[in-house]
Scaffold this motif. Structure first.
Motif, short mmCIF file in Angstrom:
data_model
loop_
_atom_site.label_atom_id
_atom_site.label_comp_id
_atom_site.label_asym_id
_atom_site.label_seq_id
_atom_site.Cartn_x
_atom_site.Cartn_y
_atom_site.Cartn_z
N LEU A 167 0.84 -1.20 0.00
CA LEU A 167 0.00 0.00 0.00
C LEU A 167 0.88 1.26 0.00
O LEU A 167 0.57 2.25 -0.68
N ALA A 168 1.98 1.22 0.73
CA ALA A 168 2.91 2.37 0.74
C ALA A 168 3.50 2.60 -0.64
O ALA A 168 3.69 3.75 -1.07
N GLU A 169 3.80 1.53 -1.36
CA GLU A 169 4.32 1.67 -2.72
C GLU A 169 3.26 2.28 -3.63
O GLU A 169 3.56 3.12 -4.48
N ALA A 170 2.02 1.85 -3.46
CA ALA A 170 0.92 2.40 -4.26
C ALA A 170 0.72 3.88 -3.96
O ALA A 170 0.48 4.69 -4.86
N TRP A 171 0.84 4.25 -2.69
CA TRP A 171 0.69 5.64 -2.27
C TRP A 171 1.77 6.51 -2.93
O TRP A 171 1.48 7.59 -3.44
N SER A 172 3.01 6.02 -2.91
CA SER A 172 4.11 6.77 -3.53
C SER A 172 3.91 6.91 -5.03
O SER A 172 4.18 7.97 -5.61
N ALA A 173 3.44 5.85 -5.67
CA ALA A 173 3.21 5.90 -7.12
C ALA A 173 2.05 6.82 -7.47
O ALA A 173 1.97 7.33 -8.59
N THR A 174 1.16 7.06 -6.51
CA THR A 174 0.02 7.95 -6.74
C THR A 174 0.37 9.40 -6.45
O THR A 174 0.08 10.28 -7.26
N PHE A 175 0.99 9.64 -5.30
CA PHE A 175 1.18 11.01 -4.83
C PHE A 175 2.64 11.49 -4.87
O PHE A 175 2.93 12.59 -4.40
N GLY A 176 3.54 10.68 -5.41
CA GLY A 176 4.94 11.09 -5.51
C GLY A 176 5.15 12.13 -6.60
O GLY A 176 4.23 12.50 -7.33
N MET A 177 6.40 12.60 -6.74
CA MET A 177 6.69 13.66 -7.70
C MET A 177 6.52 13.20 -9.14
O MET A 177 6.27 14.01 -10.02
N ARG A 178 6.68 11.92 -9.38
CA ARG A 178 6.51 11.38 -10.74
C ARG A 178 5.42 10.30 -10.70
O ARG A 178 5.71 9.11 -10.71
N PRO A 179 4.16 10.73 -10.65
CA PRO A 179 3.07 9.75 -10.52
C PRO A 179 3.03 8.76 -11.67
O PRO A 179 3.29 9.10 -12.82
N ASP A 180 2.73 7.53 -11.34
CA ASP A 180 2.57 6.46 -12.33
C ASP A 180 1.21 5.82 -12.07
O ASP A 180 1.11 4.85 -11.30
N PRO A 181 0.13 6.36 -12.65
CA PRO A 181 -1.22 5.88 -12.33
C PRO A 181 -1.41 4.39 -12.54
O PRO A 181 -2.08 3.73 -11.74
#
Length: 298
Positions: A167-181
């Motif tokens: 879930l933390a990885e999903a959160w980073s991929a969603t709200f990080g500087m380079r989102p990967d939807p």
């Protein structure tokens, strides 16, 4: 709960505009931000170097070149014997390429925790849409979300074992500087699978969220510990509906003809990870269980 302080002269009809989060480095954050950056590139000189250069500090070119290598970018600044001019040249080059926040993200990832704390103060007070969070186990810039939402997500990530890590990885991929939807959505689904499969279908071969949904639908008696239920939408059917929405919305799950594929949007990724936060917490906390017969709408 007291209202946050706002400057004198901000009228009621101006509050929403004042509170709106901003991207980048706005003019009112400019001086604070670059002062913070410059301290990271100050290298103390020994007495002989200071005497020869007439400066107390030198410019940390090694750090800038490390930034270029790690971030796969070319800053292209103009070197200068004067540390002040060298810093100014770096600033102009980074602003020209729009790399200011990328540099900040790099600096807090490899710097002392106090640097991350001071940057977070600058970002928070300036109303930035970015905050210092955690990505891949290191401090990093992530998109700011309402505090209550962030707290709920943090609790689910910290207390849910392997599902929480996913879930933390999903959160980073969603709200990080380079989102990967697409990655964010897939990881959200996997986080729910990690939480639900051991409870619902632990012996199934190669189970997926679809397997979980089918078994819960067939068994018809999964629910949440609500003392009263709406006769039309029971706690079990609400749980089931969120899971079906998450599974059905994974539009790029399968390959196929290019014209039939749907790319996951950022908005869909955000909905998916928020749904995953709720579902992971419910499944790992023991809230979801088989109880008296209650209908799950198929």
């Amino acid at each position: 709960m007291s209202e946050p302080w706002r400057p004198f002269g901000v009228e009621d009809d101006e509050v929403d505009a004042y509170d709106a989060l901003v991207d980048g480095v706005p003019e009112w954050m400019h001086s604070s931000f670059w002062s913070w950056v410059f301290t990271a590139f100050h290298v103390p000189l020994d007495a002989q170097q200071a005497y020869e250069s007439g400066q107390d500090f030198g410019f940390d070119r090694d750090r800038l070149m490390r930034f270029e290598r790690r971030c796969r970018v070319r800053v292209g600044f103009v070197a200068d014997p004067n540390v002040g001019k060298e810093l100014a040249n770096m600033q102009r080059a980074l602003e020209r390429k729009g790399l200011e926040l990328t540099l900040a993200d790099f600096l807090i990832a490899e710097g002392h925790p106090s640097r991350a704390e001071s940057l977070e103060t600058i970002l928070h007070e300036a109303g930035s849409m970015w905050k210092v969070g955690t990505r891949a186990g290191k401090p990093g810039l992530v998109r700011r979300v309402p505090e209550a939402v962030q707290d709920a997500a943090d609790r689910a990530m910290a207390s849910s074992g392997h599902a929480g890590k996913r879930l933390a990885e999903a959160w980073s991929a969603t709200f990080g500087m380079r989102p990967d939807p697409s990655k964010a959505y897939a990881l959200s689904v996997k986080a729910v699978e990690d939480a639900a499969i051991p409870l619902v279908c632990p012996t199934a071969g190669n189970p997926t969220l679809g397997t979980v949904i089918r078994q819960m639908r067939d068994q018809k008696n999964w629910s949440l510990p609500m003392q009263r239920d709406d006769p039309d939408v029971t706690s079990g059917s609400a749980l089931f509906g969120i899971m079906k929405m998450l599974w059905a919305g994974h539009a790029d799950r399968h390959g196929g003809h290019e014209a039939q594929r749907l790319d996951i949007t950022q908005e869909e990724a955000e909905i998916a990870v928020m749904a995953a936060v709720i579902l992971v917490q419910w499944f790992t906390s023991g809230a979801v269980s088989r109880r008296s017969m209650r209908r799950l709408d198929a």
